[in-house]
Design a protein around this motif. Structure first.
Motif, PDB file in Angstrom:
ATOM      1  N   SER A  35      43.649  67.838  42.265  1.00  0.00           N
ATOM      2  CA  SER A  35      43.636  68.924  43.250  1.00  0.00           C
ATOM      3  C   SER A  35      42.729  68.571  44.427  1.00  0.00           C
ATOM      4  CB  SER A  35      43.142  70.228  42.603  1.00  0.00           C
ATOM      5  OG  SER A  35      41.760  70.133  42.290  1.00  0.00           O
ATOM      6  N   ASN A  36      43.010  69.173  45.571  1.00  0.00           N
ATOM      7  CA  ASN A  36      42.181  68.952  46.748  1.00  0.00           C
ATOM      8  C   ASN A  36      40.742  69.401  46.515  1.00  0.00           C
ATOM      9  OD1 ASN A  36      44.327  67.879  48.185  1.00  0.00           O
ATOM     10  ND2 ASN A  36      44.873  69.844  49.103  1.00  0.00           N
ATOM     11  N   VAL A  37      40.569  70.498  45.781  1.00  0.00           N
ATOM     12  CA  VAL A  37      39.218  70.999  45.483  1.00  0.00           C
ATOM     13  C   VAL A  37      38.440  69.942  44.708  1.00  0.00           C
ATOM     14  CG1 VAL A  37      37.922  72.698  44.111  1.00  0.00           C
ATOM     15  CG2 VAL A  37      39.819  73.450  45.540  1.00  0.00           C
ATOM     16  N   PHE A  38      39.052  69.386  43.673  1.00  0.00           N
ATOM     17  CA  PHE A  38      38.365  68.399  42.845  1.00  0.00           C
ATOM     18  C   PHE A  38      38.154  67.095  43.598  1.00  0.00           C
ATOM     19  CE2 PHE A  38      38.409  65.086  39.448  1.00  0.00           C
ATOM     20  CZ  PHE A  38      37.201  65.426  38.867  1.00  0.00           C
ATOM     21  N   SER A  39      39.156  66.621  44.307  1.00  0.00           N
ATOM     22  CA  SER A  39      39.024  65.367  45.054  1.00  0.00           C
ATOM     23  C   SER A  39      37.900  65.454  46.073  1.00  0.00           C
ATOM     24  CB  SER A  39      40.336  65.018  45.759  1.00  0.00           C
ATOM     25  OG  SER A  39      41.342  64.756  44.820  1.00  0.00           O
ATOM     26  N   ALA A  40      37.828  66.560  46.780  1.00  0.00           N
ATOM     27  CA  ALA A  40      36.755  66.745  47.767  1.00  0.00           C
ATOM     28  C   ALA A  40      35.396  66.791  47.081  1.00  0.00           C
ATOM     29  CB  ALA A  40      36.993  68.015  48.576  1.00  0.00           C
ATOM     30  N   TRP A  41      35.326  67.456  45.921  1.00  0.00           N
ATOM     31  CA  TRP A  41      34.073  67.555  45.179  1.00  0.00           C
ATOM     32  C   TRP A  41      33.592  66.165  44.750  1.00  0.00           C
ATOM     33  CZ3 TRP A  41      32.799  66.475  40.027  1.00  0.00           C
ATOM     34  CH2 TRP A  41      31.568  66.985  39.592  1.00  0.00           C
ATOM     35  N   VAL A  42      34.503  65.359  44.178  1.00  0.00           N
ATOM     36  CA  VAL A  42      34.131  64.015  43.741  1.00  0.00           C
ATOM     37  C   VAL A  42      33.709  63.167  44.934  1.00  0.00           C
ATOM     38  CG1 VAL A  42      34.948  61.862  42.689  1.00  0.00           C
ATOM     39  CG2 VAL A  42      35.554  64.058  41.662  1.00  0.00           C
ATOM     40  N   ASP A  43      34.478  63.182  46.009  1.00  0.00           N
ATOM     41  CA  ASP A  43      34.138  62.374  47.181  1.00  0.00           C
ATOM     42  C   ASP A  43      32.790  62.789  47.774  1.00  0.00           C
ATOM     43  OD1 ASP A  43      36.404  60.829  46.918  1.00  0.00           O
ATOM     44  OD2 ASP A  43      37.557  61.949  48.416  1.00  0.00           O
ATOM     45  N   GLU A  44      32.495  64.071  47.744  1.00  0.00           N
ATOM     46  CA  GLU A  44      31.198  64.560  48.219  1.00  0.00           C
ATOM     47  C   GLU A  44      30.071  64.019  47.347  1.00  0.00           C
ATOM     48  OE1 GLU A  44      28.945  68.735  47.777  1.00  0.00           O
ATOM     49  OE2 GLU A  44      30.813  68.843  48.927  1.00  0.00           O
ATOM     50  N   LYS A  45      30.280  64.018  46.036  1.00  0.00           N
ATOM     51  CA  LYS A  45      29.271  63.501  45.107  1.00  0.00           C
ATOM     52  C   LYS A  45      29.084  61.998  45.300  1.00  0.00           C
ATOM     53  CE  LYS A  45      28.499  67.402  43.079  1.00  0.00           C
ATOM     54  NZ  LYS A  45      27.248  68.122  43.255  1.00  0.00           N
ATOM     55  N   ILE A  46      30.170  61.272  45.514  1.00  0.00           N
ATOM     56  CA  ILE A  46      30.072  59.827  45.754  1.00  0.00           C
ATOM     57  C   ILE A  46      29.265  59.571  47.023  1.00  0.00           C
ATOM     58  CG2 ILE A  46      31.390  57.776  46.430  1.00  0.00           C
ATOM     59  CD1 ILE A  46      33.609  58.764  44.527  1.00  0.00           C
ATOM     60  N   ALA A  47      29.520  60.347  48.055  1.00  0.00           N
ATOM     61  CA  ALA A  47      28.830  60.160  49.327  1.00  0.00           C
ATOM     62  C   ALA A  47      27.353  60.521  49.243  1.00  0.00           C
ATOM     63  CB  ALA A  47      29.508  60.994  50.414  1.00  0.00           C
ATOM     64  N   SER A  48      26.994  61.442  48.359  1.00  0.00           N
ATOM     65  CA  SER A  48      25.593  61.849  48.262  1.00  0.00           C
ATOM     66  C   SER A  48      24.839  60.881  47.362  1.00  0.00           C
ATOM     67  CB  SER A  48      25.468  63.297  47.788  1.00  0.00           C
ATOM     68  OG  SER A  48      26.032  63.455  46.500  1.00  0.00           O
ATOM     69  N   ASN A  49      24.888  61.072  46.070  1.00  0.00           N
ATOM     70  CA  ASN A  49      24.182  60.183  45.160  1.00  0.00           C
ATOM     71  C   ASN A  49      24.696  60.398  43.742  1.00  0.00           C
ATOM     72  OD1 ASN A  49      22.398  58.255  44.354  1.00  0.00           O
ATOM     73  ND2 ASN A  49      20.608  59.571  44.367  1.00  0.00           N
ATOM     74  N   LEU A  50      25.215  59.345  43.157  1.00  0.00           N
ATOM     75  CA  LEU A  50      25.734  59.431  41.800  1.00  0.00           C
ATOM     76  C   LEU A  50      24.603  59.302  40.787  1.00  0.00           C
ATOM     77  CD1 LEU A  50      28.841  57.101  42.201  1.00  0.00           C
ATOM     78  CD2 LEU A  50      28.854  59.581  41.954  1.00  0.00           C
ATOM     79  N   PRO A  51      24.756  59.954  39.619  1.00  0.00           N
ATOM     80  CA  PRO A  51      23.741  59.785  38.576  1.00  0.00           C
ATOM     81  C   PRO A  51      23.732  58.358  38.043  1.00  0.00           C
ATOM     82  CG  PRO A  51      25.487  61.303  37.866  1.00  0.00           C
ATOM     83  CD  PRO A  51      25.818  60.858  39.244  1.00  0.00           C
ATOM     84  N   ARG A  52      22.627  57.973  37.424  1.00  0.00           N
ATOM     85  CA  ARG A  52      22.522  56.647  36.807  1.00  0.00           C
ATOM     86  C   ARG A  52      23.625  56.481  35.760  1.00  0.00           C
ATOM     87  NH1 ARG A  52      18.246  53.549  37.272  1.00  0.00           N
ATOM     88  NH2 ARG A  52      18.408  52.776  35.145  1.00  0.00           N
ATOM     89  N   PRO A  53      24.087  55.252  35.558  1.00  0.00           N
ATOM     90  CA  PRO A  53      25.128  55.002  34.555  1.00  0.00           C
ATOM     91  C   PRO A  53      24.669  55.418  33.154  1.00  0.00           C
ATOM     92  CG  PRO A  53      24.694  53.030  35.866  1.00  0.00           C
ATOM     93  CD  PRO A  53      23.671  54.041  36.236  1.00  0.00           C
ATOM     94  N   ILE A  54      25.537  56.089  32.409  1.00  0.00           N
ATOM     95  CA  ILE A  54      25.205  56.461  31.037  1.00  0.00           C
ATOM     96  C   ILE A  54      26.258  55.966  30.053  1.00  0.00           C
ATOM     97  CG2 ILE A  54      23.832  58.476  31.666  1.00  0.00           C
ATOM     98  CD1 ILE A  54      26.212  60.246  31.025  1.00  0.00           C
TER      99      ILE A  54
END
Length: 89
Positions: free
Chosen positions: A52-71
């Motif tokens: 969905s556009n809502v989810f895609s935008a949310w993920v792309d926003e998180k990628i652009a900001s800062n992703l959590p450390r790998p777990i």
């Protein structure tokens, strides 16, 4: 894909006001940390149109900001320990 589809369900439900963020944090952190792996990032770039556009935008926003450390240790195969520790993987 199914893991991201599950997180999408939570993100969209939260967007619509049906679920609290506190209930979804672990799922979100898990999916987002997986995006640190180059293969997962490549998969997302090629596959985000299936979400969905809502989810895609949310993920792309998180990628652009800062992703959590790998777990997810298995997603770091072929990546040096130094890259994982420094968040470059």
């Amino acid at each position: 894909m199914m893991a991201f589809r599950r997180v999408e369900t939570f993100v969209v439900q939260r967007h619509l006001g049906f679920i609290d963020r506190e209930l979804t944090e672990g799922f979100e952190r898990s999916a987002l940390s997986a995006l640190r792996a180059k293969g997962v990032r490549q998969w997302w770039d090629a596959s985000k149109g299936a979400f969905s556009n809502v989810f895609s935008a949310w993920v792309d926003e998180k990628i652009a900001s800062n992703l959590p450390r790998p777990i997810h240790a298995g997603l770091g195969l072929g990546v040096s320990k130094n890259e994982v520790e420094n968040g470059a993987a």
